[in-house]
Design an enzyme around this catalytic site. Structure first.
Site, PDB file in Angstrom:
ATOM      1  N   GLU A 193      41.828  41.143  41.406  1.00  0.00           N
ATOM      2  CA  GLU A 193      40.684  41.244  41.955  1.00  0.00           C
ATOM      3  C   GLU A 193      40.279  40.760  43.444  1.00  0.00           C
ATOM      4  OE1 GLU A 193      36.407  42.519  43.384  1.00  0.00           O
ATOM      5  OE2 GLU A 193      36.824  40.812  42.092  1.00  0.00           O
ATOM      6  N   ASP A 200      31.845  47.027  37.124  1.00  0.00           N
ATOM      7  CA  ASP A 200      31.782  45.899  37.626  1.00  0.00           C
ATOM      8  C   ASP A 200      30.527  45.257  37.290  1.00  0.00           C
ATOM      9  OD1 ASP A 200      33.115  43.552  38.582  1.00  0.00           O
ATOM     10  OD2 ASP A 200      34.214  44.060  40.346  1.00  0.00           O
TER      11      ASP A 200
HETATM   12 ZN   LIG Z   1      34.161  38.787  41.653  1.00  0.00          ZN
END
Ligand SMILES: [Zn+2]
Ligand SMILES: *[C@@H]1O[C@H](CO)[C@@H](O)[C@H](O)[C@H]1NC(C)=O
Length: 396
Positions: free
Chosen positions: A209, A256
């Site tokens: 990511e 997240d």
């Molecule tokens: Zn990050």
């Protein structure tokens, strides 16, 4: 991930607010109580170690709290942890699927860096009667829970506790917490009772990511871009309910930057505001029942009442983007503002707020249980219900 304030994609999303027609069954207070799952923290916190989420010893979280840059031994150890967890603690019907690609990064020159997404998938038992994946399985609408497990390349030694070791540990927790009830439900209802409803669940542990040098379209989201593309191009056998694994995603829930105290989770997308409201409702009910440990100034999800133009604030660039661009419904559970430790060496185990993590575990478990219609299948009552049904069958 990167905060980005733009409304171009939001405009497209304004077309529909209507939730899909899948059943969604709220849990009873009784089940929510059963679901408390975690022993309450003792009043003297100092010596208490949560068995799952203690940063030093918790069996789910501690093995992830190390640098895990793609292609390094630390990265491989975390992959091993996930696979071992799934094989040891989840029902044998969970499929483990690796999706491996390589790419160059601006930090590593011509060298091909490996990016390896791990998919944990559990479909109803009768769905496997058709051909094996990737061709089979096109009947099942999957609740898809995602988090990324890679950590930043620089600063060297960066641990990424909220980013995103904790979200990964939470997903493992949720899978384990609903697993037995799911088995019971599927044994109980069987194939006949569920003709128009085939719901599965899958967990995406995404790789790559992070940007290696500076966030850009090319230098970020290595794993999720490759996976969304691959799933768009994979066709199920003809006549399936869904054409591709991408279409079979009923909702993509991305976690997240969770694990710090007092998170403020906005509702980013009008199209999935109904799903946000379901999670917010679960949080509210758990708080009212005294089932959560934290006492934040306001709820983690405080935007249930949001509407219309209030949505024009933009969204955070993250692993959902390649899926959203292909029309997948997204629920993004990420705080704004980001935790203050974000992308600093302080994003480590010592700066986590364990009660907040435990509350997230409760909230997400209850949400997934509601999504999968698990009311009545938790605890001893759930076991009795399935057994009495079986004995009825025997008597007949
Ligand atoms: Zn990050
Ligand atoms: C993909 O990567 C995983 C993790 O390194 C590895 O265990 C697996 O064997 C790889 N699969 C293939 C087909 O290369």
């Amino acid at each position: 991930m990167k905060p980005l304030f733009t409304s171009s994609i939001l405009l497209l999303l304004f077309t529909s607010h209507v939730p899909p027609s899948l059943a969604y069954t709220p849990l009873s207070d009784h089940s929510l109580h059963r679901l408390l799952l975690l022993p309450p923290l003792p009043t003297t916190h100092t010596s208490y170690q949560d068995p799952d989420f203690d940063p030093l010893h918790g069996t789910l979280l501690a093995p992830i709290l190390h640098p895990r840059v793609p292609g390094t031994p630390g990265h491989a150890r975390v992959q091993h942890h996930f696979a071992t967890f799934a094989r040891t603690h989840l029902h044998p019907s969970w499929q483990l699927e690796w999706h491996n690609t390589t790419a160059t990064t601006p930090a590593t020159g011509a060298q091909q860096v490996p990016f390896q997404n791990l998919i944990l998938r559990r479909d109803p038992p009768w769905s496997s009667s058709s051909s094996a994946p990737p061709k089979g399985g096109g009947e099942v609408a999957r609740l898809t829970l995602a988090a990324h497990y890679d950590s930043l390349y620089r600063p060297e030694g960066f641990v990424g506790a909220v980013d995103s070791a904790v979200p990964c540990a939470l997903l493992l927790f949720v899978a384990r917490a609903v697993d037995e009830a799911l088995t019971r439900r599927w044994e109980d209802v069987g194939e006949e009772g569920l003709e128009e409803e085939e719901k599965g669940v899958q967990i995406l542990l995404l790789d790559g990511e992070e940007a290696w040098v500076e966030w850009s379209e090319a230098d970020s989201l290595y794993g999720s871009r490759a996976l969304a593309e691959a799933w768009e191009d994979t066709r199920y056998e003809a006549g399936s309910s869904f054409a591709t694994p991408l279409e079979a995603i009923s909702l993509f829930v991305l976690l997240d930057l969770l694990g710090a105290a007092e998170p403020n989770i906005p509702s980013y997308f009008p199209k999935t505001h109904w799903a946000y409201q379901n999670v917010a409702k679960v949080e509210q009910r758990l708080r009212k029942l005294g089932a959560l440990e934290t006492k934040p100034r306001k709820p983690f999800l405080a935007e249930s009442e949001k509407e219309g133009v209030q949505f024009f604030r933009g969204f955070v660039q993250d692993d959902h983007v390649p899926f959203m661009q292909r029309g997948v419904d997204i629920l993004h559970l990420i705080p704004t503002p980001f935790p203050s430790v974000w992308h600093t060496m302080d994003d480590d185990g010592a700066h986590l707020d364990v009660p907040s993590i435990r509350d997230w575990a409760r909230i997400m478990t209850a949400f997934v249980a509601e999504w999968m219609d698990l009311e009545g299948y938790f605890g001893e009552a759930g076991a009795e219900r399935v057994e009495s049904k079986h004995s009825e069958k025997v008597e007949l």
